[in-house]
Write an enzyme that holds these catalytic residues in place. Structure first.
Site: not given
Ligand SMILES: [Zn+2]
Length: 254
Positions: A34-36, A99, A141, A151
């Site tokens: 993921h990215y935040t 993340e 994700h 993301d």
């Molecule tokens: Zn995500």
């Protein structure tokens, strides 16, 4: 819980209250990246540890490469939400979530740092070894929640990870002319495209109609595997790349 020993050597532990047990019999088969999508790494870390947010992940990778572990790998973190991959709909029970700090598409999406990518590679190597995660099970994700999530996005360097032995990847087939499939098309070629996407793992209905769902899944595919152009149109390069990925899968999956 005041703390636990980190599963990943060198990770700093900051416990999140947002977790539960994995579904009975479920084990980490997938790694979800993921990215935040928040202004700063500190804000993201606080949010992931705040009981109000009801979200968490096992790990957070900061821009300088520092790793924070918030949930034990044996527990179920709340990172993936509604989604599916190869028929698995309780993605949280069967995955480990990472993340990676980046403001994301809304707040100013930029390249991930080399320190982050280096840390993600080392972290993934450890998780793969501890849980025998297959390369094709290292996912975005956006792969498990197409349309709902984008993301870690098209700037995530999957190719660099692949060179380090993480993930399943083939060089994208070059963009060129030729026939393509797009919204509104129907018939056997659309059915074949949907079947290939579903076989690879995407949650797409095989209807023979190139509908909105098909378009968002094609976009998700492009965001991971053919990042040069993300338009939801299944051109020859997209279809060929998908075909090559399927051919590169272990026989047992196809
Ligand atoms: Zn995500």
């Amino acid at each position: 819980m005041s703390g636990f020993p980190a599963d990943h050597e060198g990770a700093e532990v900051r416990v999140s209250p947002n977790f539960g047990p994995r579904r009975e019999g479920a084990r980490p088969e997938f790694i979800i990246l993921h990215y935040t999508g928040m202004e700063t790494g500190e804000a993201a870390e606080s949010w992931l540890c705040d009981p109000v947010s009801e979200v968490s992940s096992h790990y957070l990778v900061h821009e300088d490469g520092a790793i924070t572990q918030m949930v034990r790998e044996s527990d179920r973190a709340w990172h993936a939400g509604k989604g599916s991959w190869r028929g698995e709909t309780d993605v949280n029970s069967s995955s480990i979530g990472i993340e990676i700090v980046n403001p994301g598409h809304v707040l100013g999406y930029h390249d991930f740092t080399d320190a982050q990518i280096g840390a993600v590679i080392v972290l993934c190597r450890g998780i793969v070894a501890r849980h025998r995660v297959m390369p094709e099970n290292v996912l975005a994700h956006s792969d498990v929640a197409p349309g709902r999530k984008v993301d870690p996005g098209e700037k995530f360097p999957w190719q660099v990870l692949a060179r380090a032995g993480i993930g399943h990847y083939v060089e994208a087939s070059p963009i060129g002319g030729g026939r393509f499939l797009s919204a509104g098309d129907r018939g056997e070629p659309v059915e074949a495209l949907q079947s290939m996407l579903a076989l690879y793992g995407y949650g797409v209905e095989i209807s023979g109609i190139f509908d909105q769902q098909t378009k968002t899944v094609v976009e998700a595919f492009q965001r991971h595997f053919r990042t040069e152009q993300i338009d939801g149109i299944a051109d020859r390069s997209t279809i060929k790349t998908l075909h090559q990925l399927l051919s590169a899968l272990p026989q047992s999956l196809t």
